[in-house]
Design a protein around this motif. Structure first.
Motif, short mmCIF file in Angstrom:
data_model
loop_
_atom_site.label_atom_id
_atom_site.label_comp_id
_atom_site.label_asym_id
_atom_site.label_seq_id
_atom_site.Cartn_x
_atom_site.Cartn_y
_atom_site.Cartn_z
N VAL A 27 0.77 -1.04 -0.01
CA VAL A 27 0.08 -0.20 0.16
C VAL A 27 0.86 1.37 0.05
N GLU A 28 2.33 1.12 0.27
CA GLU A 28 2.89 2.48 0.15
C GLU A 28 4.33 1.84 -0.56
N GLU A 31 -4.37 0.54 -2.45
CA GLU A 31 -5.23 0.52 -1.34
C GLU A 31 -6.79 0.52 -1.61
N ASN A 64 -7.29 -3.10 -2.57
CA ASN A 64 -7.58 -3.55 -0.96
C ASN A 64 -9.00 -3.72 -0.46
N GLU A 65 -9.72 -2.44 -0.59
CA GLU A 65 -11.02 -2.04 0.13
C GLU A 65 -11.79 -3.12 -0.67
N PRO A 125 -1.92 -5.42 4.80
CA PRO A 125 -0.90 -4.32 4.15
C PRO A 125 0.44 -4.59 4.47
#
Length: 332
Positions: A74-75, A82, A85-86, A97
């Motif tokens: 996510v970074e 991100e 992911n949701e 994550p």
């Protein structure tokens, strides 16, 4: 052994140490016979057409391959992960994550990896033992890289393929190790590839993998694949532990750090030109501005989207670029 999807290279030492089988969703997507169905599935479920094909492909690959757990970076990678992911969570998929810290320092990297291994209840000793095992296999992939640029015996596509699979080792360390050993033995029996132009490929791995074959029609050989090479952690011998090894991994950090390594390899491999591949709708496209200013070498930017084949416009631009390099070298 449970399959766990990953969205890019992560500390897979953790997953292997706990007995899981990492599966790079990118590789599942792009190697599928009908890879476009994954994109279509994502768009049917609401992903916009103006979003990255890789994100949509990973989503489709995850659902169609019945992967119930995913580690998402996510970074330090894709800015859309991100949101992916949701959506996966809404589909009932468990996500974990992992973030390459913006603060590119040892303390921050150590904290990120420790948090990650604690999610899977793995000790540092177990992770270090697995790191040593994986680095034995990574060394074989690095040997294929050497056979590409130094002995000119491995093709650009082989260089790409066998390094990129070090993201997950195809989920089976022993099997992939044997595959690499057999390939190295076969490559060493070949005569050197006779091509006039030596090219580097930088940027994310391509949707259009036929680029490696196409350049050979113009007496060119891709002898450097930037990000794919980083997947092998080629400088692992300089790291005392997993924290230092992942601190040295260039791709997730700032462009200045990446460019230092790129410039070293450009000089070492005696390159004539660079192909910079960017993916449509990816934030990394903007980095092309700096890359062209920083590299003292002719650079062509190729922008891919959904297709696995170069289109006529891409081919025309690539051919013109190679003709120009040939003129500069006096080989046309």
């Amino acid at each position: 052994m449970e399959k766990v999807g990953i969205t890019t290279t992560i500390p897979v030492e953790v997953l292997f140490a706990v007995g899981h089988q990492p599966q790079d969703l990118n590789n599942l997507f792009i190697t599928a016979d009908d890879y476009a169905q994954y994109i279509e599935l994502a768009e049917k479920d609401g992903f916009p057409k103006s979003s990255c094909a890789w994100i949509k492909g990973m989503y489709g690959a995850c659902l169609e391959n019945n992967i119930n757990r995913v580690v998402s970076v996510v970074e330090g990678d894709c800015s859309d992960t991100e949101a992916l992911n949701e959506v996966l969570q809404a589909k009932g998929i468990k996500t974990y994550p992992f973030a390459y810290p913006y603060e590119h320092d040892l303390e921050s990297v150590q904290a990120a990896i420790d948090d990650f291994r604690e999610l899977f209840s793995v000790s540092l000793d177990e992770v270090e033992a697995m790191r040593n095992r994986l680095n034995q296999v990574r060394a074989l992939a690095s040997e294929i890289d050497r056979l590409t640029w130094q002995e000119n015996k491995a093709t650009g596509f082989e260089n790409h393929l066998y390094q990129i699979n070090c993201s997950d080792f195809k989920g089976d360390i022993d099997s992939y190790e044997e595959e690499l050993k057999n390939k190295i033995s076969e490559i060493k029996t070949r005569e050197p590839i006779n091509r006039e132009l030596r090219l580097g490929y930088i940027g994310v791995p391509p949707m259009t993998a036929d680029i490696y074959e196409h350049v050979t029609e113009f007496s060119a050989h891709i002898v450097y694949n930037e990000v794919q090479r980083e997947f092998t952690f080629p400088r692992y011998e300089q790291a005392d532990n997993i924290y230092q090894q992942y601190l040295d991994y260039t791709y997730p950090y700032d462009l200045e750090f990446r460019l230092k390594e790129i410039k070293k390899e450009v000089a070492k491999r005696d390159l004539d030109g660079i192909i910079h591949y960017t993916q449509a709708f990816c934030h990394r496209e903007i980095e092309d501005i700096i890359i062209k200013d920083e590299l003292e070498l002719p650079t062509l930017t190729i922008r891919g989207d959904k297709s696995r084949q170069l289109d006529s416009r891409m081919k025309l631009r690539l051919e013109a670029f190679l003709d120009m390099l040939g003129d500069m070298r006096g080989v046309n």
